[in-house]
Design a protein around this motif. Structure first.
Motif, PDB file in Angstrom:
ATOM      1  N   ALA A  85       0.839  -1.209   0.000  1.00 52.66           N
ATOM      2  CA  ALA A  85       0.000   0.000   0.000  1.00 52.66           C
ATOM      3  C   ALA A  85       0.869   1.252   0.000  1.00 52.66           C
ATOM      4  CB  ALA A  85      -0.907  -0.015   1.220  1.00 52.66           C
ATOM      5  N   THR A  86       1.943   1.211   0.796  1.00 49.63           N
ATOM      6  CA  THR A  86       2.850   2.362   0.884  1.00 49.63           C
ATOM      7  C   THR A  86       3.536   2.587  -0.461  1.00 49.63           C
ATOM      8  OG1 THR A  86       3.267   1.560   3.104  1.00 49.63           O
ATOM      9  CG2 THR A  86       4.656   3.351   2.336  1.00 49.63           C
ATOM     10  N   ILE A  87       3.997   1.489  -1.062  1.00 47.32           N
ATOM     11  CA  ILE A  87       4.681   1.612  -2.363  1.00 47.32           C
ATOM     12  C   ILE A  87       3.734   2.221  -3.401  1.00 47.32           C
ATOM     13  CG2 ILE A  87       5.712   0.302  -4.282  1.00 47.32           C
ATOM     14  CD1 ILE A  87       6.741  -1.711  -2.136  1.00 47.32           C
ATOM     15  N   THR A  88       2.473   1.735  -3.410  1.00 48.17           N
ATOM     16  CA  THR A  88       1.496   2.242  -4.376  1.00 48.17           C
ATOM     17  C   THR A  88       1.277   3.744  -4.157  1.00 48.17           C
ATOM     18  OG1 THR A  88       0.428   0.098  -4.283  1.00 48.17           O
ATOM     19  CG2 THR A  88      -0.831   1.844  -5.336  1.00 48.17           C
ATOM     20  N   SER A  89       1.075   4.148  -2.891  1.00 46.41           N
ATOM     21  CA  SER A  89       0.843   5.572  -2.592  1.00 46.41           C
ATOM     22  C   SER A  89       2.062   6.398  -2.979  1.00 46.41           C
ATOM     23  CB  SER A  89       0.580   5.781  -1.105  1.00 46.41           C
ATOM     24  OG  SER A  89      -0.342   4.884  -0.659  1.00 46.41           O
ATOM     25  N   ALA A  90       3.238   5.878  -2.610  1.00 45.75           N
ATOM     26  CA  ALA A  90       4.469   6.632  -2.875  1.00 45.75           C
ATOM     27  C   ALA A  90       4.715   6.800  -4.368  1.00 45.75           C
ATOM     28  CB  ALA A  90       5.653   5.919  -2.226  1.00 45.75           C
ATOM     29  N   THR A  91       4.550   5.737  -5.110  1.00 41.05           N
ATOM     30  CA  THR A  91       4.808   5.835  -6.557  1.00 41.05           C
ATOM     31  C   THR A  91       3.778   6.749  -7.239  1.00 41.05           C
ATOM     32  OG1 THR A  91       3.644   3.733  -6.797  1.00 41.05           O
ATOM     33  CG2 THR A  91       6.026   3.631  -6.915  1.00 41.05           C
ATOM     34  N   THR A  92       2.530   6.683  -6.765  1.00 40.76           N
ATOM     35  CA  THR A  92       1.498   7.552  -7.331  1.00 40.76           C
ATOM     36  C   THR A  92       1.861   9.018  -7.070  1.00 40.76           C
ATOM     37  OG1 THR A  92      -0.071   5.835  -6.746  1.00 40.76           O
ATOM     38  CG2 THR A  92      -1.011   7.934  -7.429  1.00 40.76           C
ATOM     39  N   PHE A  93       2.335   9.277  -5.855  1.00 37.52           N
ATOM     40  CA  PHE A  93       2.697  10.649  -5.478  1.00 37.52           C
ATOM     41  C   PHE A  93       3.904  11.129  -6.289  1.00 37.52           C
ATOM     42  CE2 PHE A  93       5.326  13.424  -2.783  1.00 37.52           C
ATOM     43  CZ  PHE A  93       4.454  14.498  -2.643  1.00 37.52           C
ATOM     44  N   VAL A  94       4.912  10.247  -6.334  1.00 37.65           N
ATOM     45  CA  VAL A  94       6.172  10.622  -6.997  1.00 37.65           C
ATOM     46  C   VAL A  94       5.980  10.782  -8.512  1.00 37.65           C
ATOM     47  CG1 VAL A  94       8.485   9.728  -7.568  1.00 37.65           C
ATOM     48  CG2 VAL A  94       7.654   9.635  -5.223  1.00 37.65           C
ATOM     49  N   TYR A  95       5.087   9.972  -9.070  1.00 36.55           N
ATOM     50  CA  TYR A  95       4.878   9.932 -10.518  1.00 36.55           C
ATOM     51  C   TYR A  95       4.700  11.339 -11.116  1.00 36.55           C
ATOM     52  CZ  TYR A  95       2.778   8.511 -14.980  1.00 36.55           C
ATOM     53  OH  TYR A  95       2.514   8.343 -16.304  1.00 36.55           O
ATOM     54  N   TYR A  96       3.855  12.149 -10.470  1.00 37.61           N
ATOM     55  CA  TYR A  96       3.536  13.468 -11.020  1.00 37.61           C
ATOM     56  C   TYR A  96       4.651  14.491 -10.832  1.00 37.61           C
ATOM     57  CZ  TYR A  96      -1.009  11.417 -11.570  1.00 37.61           C
ATOM     58  OH  TYR A  96      -2.029  10.592 -11.947  1.00 37.61           O
ATOM     59  N   THR A  97       5.626  14.147 -10.043  1.00 39.67           N
ATOM     60  CA  THR A  97       6.721  15.095  -9.816  1.00 39.67           C
ATOM     61  C   THR A  97       7.910  14.811 -10.739  1.00 39.67           C
ATOM     62  OG1 THR A  97       7.785  13.720  -8.154  1.00 39.67           O
ATOM     63  CG2 THR A  97       6.107  15.275  -7.366  1.00 39.67           C
ATOM     64  N   LEU A  98       7.820  13.739 -11.501  1.00 37.78           N
ATOM     65  CA  LEU A  98       8.967  13.324 -12.315  1.00 37.78           C
ATOM     66  C   LEU A  98       8.841  13.754 -13.763  1.00 37.78           C
ATOM     67  CD1 LEU A  98       9.362   9.690 -10.961  1.00 37.78           C
ATOM     68  CD2 LEU A  98      10.837  11.634 -10.436  1.00 37.78           C
ATOM     69  N   ASP A  99       9.993  13.755 -14.483  1.00 38.33           N
ATOM     70  CA  ASP A  99       9.953  14.009 -15.920  1.00 38.33           C
ATOM     71  C   ASP A  99       9.469  12.751 -16.631  1.00 38.33           C
ATOM     72  OD1 ASP A  99      12.038  12.313 -15.680  1.00 38.33           O
ATOM     73  OD2 ASP A  99      13.594  13.705 -16.362  1.00 38.33           O
ATOM     74  N   GLN A 100       9.453  12.783 -17.958  1.00 36.16           N
ATOM     75  CA  GLN A 100       8.868  11.665 -18.706  1.00 36.16           C
ATOM     76  C   GLN A 100       9.613  10.346 -18.469  1.00 36.16           C
ATOM     77  OE1 GLN A 100       8.547  12.133 -22.958  1.00 36.16           O
ATOM     78  NE2 GLN A 100       6.469  11.318 -22.893  1.00 36.16           N
ATOM     79  N   LEU A 101      10.954  10.457 -18.460  1.00 36.18           N
ATOM     80  CA  LEU A 101      11.763   9.241 -18.255  1.00 36.18           C
ATOM     81  C   LEU A 101      11.457   8.624 -16.888  1.00 36.18           C
ATOM     82  CD1 LEU A 101      14.069   7.381 -19.315  1.00 36.18           C
ATOM     83  CD2 LEU A 101      15.643   8.853 -18.051  1.00 36.18           C
TER      84      LEU A 101
END
Lengths: 262, 312
Positions: free
Chosen positions: A181-197
């Motif tokens: 659950a933590t990994i899913t939340s974290a990746t969802t959060f981080v996803y929008y802060t990253l560039d395309q790569l």
């Protein structure tokens, strides 16, 4: 074909027998029962919504305990066969390595199902004691999805135990499971802060690592009034999702095992 | 060599473990055959390559090169396992199982029906000296009892061929004696038996042929009788007045024996020639004493010779 199925059954039966005769399953169930029992005692204080609280805790404890059980049972199957050399007389019989592996997998699943069945008995007894209706449709969906999750956990444990040490394989799968659950939340959060790569990497990891939270219906089963049972389409999609992971992990294990010098 | 069909065919087998600098060649160009109905002993020191060869025959290990066939099928495919009973070098059996359950598992994997197993298991347990122990959990079995159970599991499906790796390992003298009887019985039934053992007296008393392996290579192969025969030595006891007359090569072999002397000849030299040579230098009262060295002595000699000549 019949003999192959019989062989799978015989190997699986030996693992189930082990699970029944060894004390660890009962210890896990006992500890879980203690936690659930402690929650049930709160009924004494007539706290409002205790039934929901009980269900929430019980289902989480059951899910977590069964998950850990299936990881431990699956991950140790092959390393222990090698360590104790029990694999030699077994593979000296007219069975293929794939049959052996499948038997082990089915056995680990059956043992996990046995453990889960014990939890179910405790859960349903508690529910009956505290009163209130069990939302049966959602409850069965919860049980079914838990089985799918166990299959994914089991095949992943088999795959990792083939390449890593027992402790490394167990640790990785347990972390992936507990922190899902933590990994899913974290990746969802981080996803929008990253560039395309970076987003591609996150997307790749999301598809690479099974999302165990998808199989967790415990919240819905507890708050049944707000939720309808999942549609058949969703259930089929989840079945397919689990099936793909199981297939990939199992085929990977089978390929590695086929080439392994014993 | 027998005219019957080969049960085991090994041709130029090479098995290597590890990679790069850590690569170890456990078997190095081994070739041999075992024919139907033969009892062949596989002799060699620890690390000679016996277990590796056995494991290759069972398809547990894949050869680096060479051919291994069992009943005409490539060993790697494992199709022949239906006809083989195998006892591994060291095996523990599931401690949470009872002896009966273990035999049910192995027999079932061989395709035996429940009713067959119900009849066979008590008889098999009795055969290996475990009568009445079927309901005991294996965690309570001693090493010797586990070995007996291992033999039972290898025989449960009445296989045509038996591969035993370190057959009598863990057995007490009585167990070994009983096992010898059992093997004699199996041999009389016409089963092919291929086993490795450190107990050379076992090989000598049971086997038709023996294969000696050293550092992964076969150094001798033949009937047990042939091997022992070639190791037969004759001690010559005699009196001699002047040892200085004897040539240097002969003198080095002569040992003082009280008031007399003695020297040992082996099967490779002509006894008549040696006696003539001794008579020529004045030896008298020459008395030959024939000695049949056991396989163990033969084995020790051959291995030492091989080490000395470094011819592998």
């Amino acid at each position: 074909m019949t003999q192959t199925l019989r062989n799978i059954g015989l190997i699986a039966k030996s693992i189930l027998l082990e699970a029944i005769r060894r004390k660890e399953v009962y210890v896990v169930v006992f500890v879980a029962c203690l936690i659930i029992g402690t929650v049930m005692t709160m009924d004494f204080f007539q706290i409002q919504g205790i039934t929901k609280f009980y269900r929430e805790v019980a289902l989480k404890v059951m899910s977590l305990s069964t998950g850990l059980m299936v990881v431990l049972l699956s991950a140790r199957q092959l390393p222990r066969e090698f360590k104790n050399r029990t694999i030699y007389p077994l593979l000296a019989k007219p069975i293929s390595r794939n049959t052996f592996l499948l038997g082990k997998l089915v056995g680990a699943m059956a043992a996990a199902a046995f453990c889960f069945a014990l939890f179910m008995a405790v859960y349903l007894t508690g529910s009956w004691y505290l009163g209130g209706d069990v939302p049966w449709a959602l409850f069965f969906q919860y049980v079914y999805l838990q089985m799918l999750m166990m299959a994914v956990l089991s095949t992943l444990s088999f795959l990792l135990s083939m390449t890593l040490t027992l402790s490394a394989a167990t640790t990785i799968v347990v972390l992936l499971f507990i922190l899902s659950a933590t990994i899913t939340s974290a990746t969802t959060f981080v996803y929008y802060t990253l560039d395309q790569l970076g987003q591609w990497v996150i997307a790749f990891l999301t598809y690479l690592i099974p999302q165990f939270t998808l199989f967790d219906l415990s919240a819905k089963a507890v708050h049944a009034q707000q939720w309808e049972p999942l549609s058949l389409k969703v259930m089929m999609a989840l079945t397919l999702y689990a099936g793909i992971y199981c297939l990939v992990f199992f085929v990977g294990s089978a390929l590695l095992f086929k080439k392994k010098a014993l | 060599m027998s005219d019957t069909k080969p049960v085991i065919e090994v041709e130029n087998l090479v098995v290597e473990y590890g990679r790069g600098r850590k690569k170890i060649r456990a078997v190095n160009g081994l070739s041999f055959q075992v024919h139907q109905g033969e009892c062949v002993g596989f002799i060699g020191a620890n690390g000679a390559g016996k277990s590796t060869t056995m494991k290759t025959l069972m398809g547990f290990i894949f050869p680096t090169s060479g051919i291994t066939r069992v009943f005409g099928e490539p060993a790697t495919e494992g199709k022949s396992r239906q006809r083989i009973g195998y006892l591994p070098e060291v095996a523990l059996y599931y401690p949470f199982m009872k002896a009966r359950e273990l035999l049910e598992l192995y027999g079932g994997l061989h395709g035996l029906s429940r009713s067959d197993l119900k009849k066979k298991i008590p008889a098999m347990l009795e055969k290996v000296g475990l009568a009445g122990r079927g309901e005991i959990l294996l965690k309570n079995f001693s090493k010797g009892m586990q070995q007996r159970l291992g033999i039972a599991q290898s025989l449960i499906a009445e296989p045509e061929a038996l591969f035993f790796d370190e057959l009598s390992s863990g057995l007490d003298p009585i167990g070994r004696y009983e096992l010898r009887d059992l093997l004699m019985e199996l041999k009389e039934q016409g089963r092919t038996i291929f086993f490795s053992s450190h107990e050379l007296s076992e090989v000598e008393s049971l086997c038709d042929r023996a294969l000696i392996i050293h550092r992964g290579q076969a150094i001798r192969e033949g009937t047990v009788e042939e091997l022992i025969q070639s190791s037969r030595t004759i001690d010559l006891h005699f009196t001699l007045n002047d040892l200085s007359k004897v040539s240097e090569s002969l003198r080095s072999r002569i040992q003082p024996d009280g008031a007399r002397f003695h020297m040992t000849t082996d099967a490779s030299e002509s006894l008549a020639d040696v006696v003539a040579q001794l008579a020529q230098v004045g030896a008298q009262n020459i008395r030959p004493e024939v000695k049949n060295n056991a396989l163990e002595e033969y084995y020790m000699r051959i291995v030492r010779e091989t080490e000395t000549h470094n011819d592998f």
